[in-house]
Design a protein around this motif. Structure first.
Motif, PDB file in Angstrom:
ATOM      1  N   PRO A  40      41.687  17.419  62.226  1.00 27.47           N
ATOM      2  CA  PRO A  40      43.068  17.842  61.957  1.00 27.47           C
ATOM      3  C   PRO A  40      44.078  17.292  62.966  1.00 27.47           C
ATOM      4  N   ASP A 118      51.874  20.196  59.134  1.00 21.93           N
ATOM      5  CA  ASP A 118      51.116  20.946  58.117  1.00 21.93           C
ATOM      6  C   ASP A 118      49.601  20.785  58.256  1.00 21.93           C
ATOM      7  N   THR A 119      49.125  20.774  59.482  1.00 16.77           N
ATOM      8  CA  THR A 119      47.674  20.687  59.708  1.00 16.77           C
ATOM      9  C   THR A 119      47.097  21.983  60.264  1.00 16.77           C
ATOM     10  N   LEU A 120      47.919  23.003  60.395  1.00 10.94           N
ATOM     11  CA  LEU A 120      47.429  24.309  60.834  1.00 10.94           C
ATOM     12  C   LEU A 120      47.197  25.203  59.623  1.00 10.94           C
ATOM     13  N   PRO A 121      46.111  25.963  59.617  1.00  8.48           N
ATOM     14  CA  PRO A 121      45.778  26.789  58.444  1.00  8.48           C
ATOM     15  C   PRO A 121      46.456  28.154  58.465  1.00  8.48           C
ATOM     16  N   TRP A 122      47.693  28.197  58.934  1.00  7.70           N
ATOM     17  CA  TRP A 122      48.392  29.468  59.059  1.00  7.70           C
ATOM     18  C   TRP A 122      49.699  29.421  58.284  1.00  7.70           C
ATOM     19  N   ASP A 123      50.231  30.577  58.011  1.00  4.47           N
ATOM     20  CA  ASP A 123      51.447  30.689  57.214  1.00  4.47           C
ATOM     21  C   ASP A 123      52.621  29.979  57.902  1.00  4.47           C
ATOM     22  N   ALA A 200      48.625  20.847  64.397  1.00  3.02           N
ATOM     23  CA  ALA A 200      47.521  21.061  65.334  1.00  3.02           C
ATOM     24  C   ALA A 200      47.672  20.154  66.552  1.00  3.02           C
TER      25      ALA A 200
END
Length: 233
Positions: A40, A118-123, A200
């Motif tokens: 990521p 947009d590589t973090l899996p959070w809102d 990330a």
């Protein structure tokens, strides 16, 4: 020989604790290596350059910035280099270089985050709220510097102008909470792009930047402050 011993004394003062700077930098880069190899963190491009290139540039600029400050501070403190060569223009010349590198440092951090968005899996909304929250103490810090501390002092004018060395410590504004407000709160600025873009890589670079500024404090600023203010006491 007196001249030779004076030269060695000058060099020892200029390079005081820089072995620690190098050691901590190597350790920090080594600790970051697994994160930098994560998929990521390596995704994305900006301006035709991949995220790994932007990360490398961000690290190079950060190291260059802190080495520039070390060299200028120590050469002025122990050899009066800037004031001997340029007189009253010495500090503004140093300040211009500082500002250019600081802006480049911020720009590369933003570029890393934008490249790797947009590589973090959070809102995303939560992340942007965190970015805004991080900006609040940064704004308060700059207000406190402008009103109470002055930007000249923040850049290290006490290395150039002995009259500053007898001034009291600032305890107003954000400095009432910590003497090291610029390190504690100022480098929250590095986290804002990564949070805003959901990057990330942006957060990895922010962690490096925030940790590395403490290397500067330990290896350069703290020894200088002890020397400057013990001499003026």
């Amino acid at each position: 020989m007196p001249g030779q011993s004076d030269g060695w004394r000058l060099l020892s003062r200029i390079f005081e604790r820089q072995w620690l700077h190098l050691l901590l930098l190597i350790g920090l880069l080594g600790a970051m290596a697994p994160a930098l190899r994560a998929d990521p963190v390596r995704l994305g491009t900006l301006g035709g350059l991949g995220t790994p290139v932007w990360i490398a540039l961000a690290i190079i600029v950060a190291v260059s910035h802190q080495c520039y400050v070390w060299f200028c501070w120590r050469m002025q403190l122990h050899g009066q280099l800037f004031t001997r060569l340029y007189g009253d223009r010495g500090f503004p010349m140093y300040g211009a270089g500082f500002a250019a590198l600081a802006l480049a440092r911020l720009a590369t951090v933003v570029a890393v985050a934008a490249s790797n968005r947009d590589t973090l899996p959070w809102d995303p909304t939560m992340l942007r709220l965190l970015a805004v929250a991080a900006a609040v103490p940064v704004v308060y810090l700059f207000h406190s510097i402008q009103r109470y501390f002055t930007f000249r002092r923040a850049l290290g004018i006490d290395h150039f102008d002995p009259s500053y060395r007898s001034r009291p410590l600032v305890r107003q504004g954000i400095f009432r909470y910590t003497r090291n407000a610029m390190y504690v709160f100022g480098f929250l600025m590095a986290w804002i792009p990564g949070l805003w873009f959901g990057s990330a890589a942006g957060l990895v670079v922010a962690l490096f930047s925030h940790a590395y500024i403490w290397v500067h404090y330990i290896a350069t600023e703290r020894p200088d402050m002890r020397r400057i203010y013990s001499q003026s006491a």
